[in-house]
Design an enzyme around this catalytic site. Sequence first.
Site, PDB file in Angstrom:
ATOM      1  N   SER A 220       0.822  -1.190   0.000  1.00 25.03           N
ATOM      2  CA  SER A 220       0.000   0.000   0.000  1.00 25.03           C
ATOM      3  C   SER A 220       0.868   1.255   0.000  1.00 25.03           C
ATOM      4  CB  SER A 220      -0.958  -0.056   1.190  1.00 25.03           C
ATOM      5  OG  SER A 220      -2.062   0.785   0.999  1.00 25.03           O
ATOM      6  N   ASP A 451      -9.056  -4.080  -6.043  1.00 21.05           N
ATOM      7  CA  ASP A 451      -8.521  -3.553  -4.792  1.00 21.05           C
ATOM      8  C   ASP A 451      -9.273  -2.271  -4.466  1.00 21.05           C
ATOM      9  OD1 ASP A 451      -6.975  -2.146  -2.858  1.00 21.05           O
ATOM     10  OD2 ASP A 451      -5.168  -3.230  -3.472  1.00 21.05           O
ATOM     11  N   HIS A 479      -7.474  -5.787  -0.604  1.00 30.45           N
ATOM     12  CA  HIS A 479      -6.356  -4.845  -0.640  1.00 30.45           C
ATOM     13  C   HIS A 479      -5.057  -5.586  -0.370  1.00 30.45           C
ATOM     14  CE1 HIS A 479      -4.110  -1.259  -0.424  1.00 30.45           C
ATOM     15  NE2 HIS A 479      -4.044  -1.164   0.884  1.00 30.45           N
TER      16      HIS A 479
END
Length: 509
Positions: A220, A451, A479
């Site tokens: 991320s 995602d 995610h």
Amino acid sequence: MNRRLSTLAIVGSLALVLSGCTFLSPAPVPSETQGPTPTDTEGFYGQSLVWTECGEGLECATAKAPIDWDAPSDGAIDLALVKHPATGTAQGSLLLNPGGPGGSGWDYVFYSGESSATAAVAENFDIVGWDPRGVGQSTQVVCYTDPKQTDETLYGTYDSAYDTQGWIDELATEEQSFAAACEENTGELLGNVDTASNAKDMDMLREVLGDDKLNYLGYSYGTYFGTVYAELFPDKVGRLVLDGAVDPLVSDFESLKFQMAGFDSAFRAYLADCLSGPDCFFRGSVDDAAAQARSALDNIDAQGFTNADGRVLDSATLATGILSNLYSESYWPDLTAMFASLADGDPGPTFTSADSYNSRNDDGSYQSNSYEVYVAATCVDGDFVNDPATTLERIAEIDAAAPILGKYATYDDFAVLDTACSNWPVPRADLPTSFTADGAAPILVIGTTNDPATPYASAVSLAEQLSSGVLISYEGEGHTIYNQGVPCIDDVVDDYLVNGTVPAADPMC
């Protein structure tokens, strides 16, 4: 709401929700470095770490980094590290970051141990997690010192209705107070929690860990750390894996708008699954259910649902509770149960989900300072202050792009950032403006097609920007995806990390 919607990796295989975990026992304090604090760049790179056992086969240490890499004699901060030694013969270290800004790599490795990577990687690398500058057990960004003030920031209601100038004026007053507290309680570090400074910390850690090249796993927002590192230190890139990629060329507003559309898409996938079961709160088609959800969000502010601790549920907190459960398909049953409880007039499960997302403990304390770091780092990294459009104009654009959840999620995310960064007491940092990383070794960029937090298009774009980027695609929900038991992904990444094998083509898992 903890305003980390675009950034925090929640990796299901570890059963660890880093944004809201409550641990049963306190973590040990990392040891200090030996010798005097360095006062120049060479001294920081030349420091020796002192590793001490800190439970379950782990070792902990503390490194020093300059507050300001451009003025290394001005003072130093602590960086907390934890290491899971390789179960076999170590090829070197693998530095790991779970996301953020504000995510704790220290917690990630300490509480996950060997399972913070696959068995093959754990056998071949010392896995090292660290708390980036300002985070957790490293020298912290500190804003409010009373958790009740944080409660008011994250859960407080307003005299004026959302989407009005009166609300914006109230929000501006709140964010001015918050920014002033951050400046007073954090000092010079507040202007040095940017990603370029973290990338320089990473290169220093590479050296003190004894590695010629940096091996790195970033999820991320941690992919942005890796991207900036590659641009600043392309000759030091070893094996970099960037999962759930952030596109560094997209503006902050556009990134949040795309993200909100991603959450709407994930919510529609949830609704389709929910409608196929017997316990779903919604009825009809997916479109019907989406309209019902929008109606619930439209009307929740007028209901006055009050939690057992006195907090009043509003549409912003309801949006937080929903989004918290969209990061992984494994959380969808909790979302179904949350809606069922809300239909019975019980907001408790909604607050439980929001509290988990906000790192709020049952006793009203906060498990981490991730919210403070998120705002501080976003304001020094981002471009909100240069946006000519008003906050209300931008909310309307997000509402058009994400017509189910988007507007309500902005109330405690985009609107706060837009207002806070316009009143932030330190200037934006000097960051790279292109990300080719010319001369870097191959870098794996992983994207999941649905995602909700970091859209697949961001991974495609980043892989194209990097001169040595290699795209790895996963068709599915959630995610991030590495180390979650998907052999097609894990085998490719493991072969790259362990053997240096670069896939000839995107495996399209």
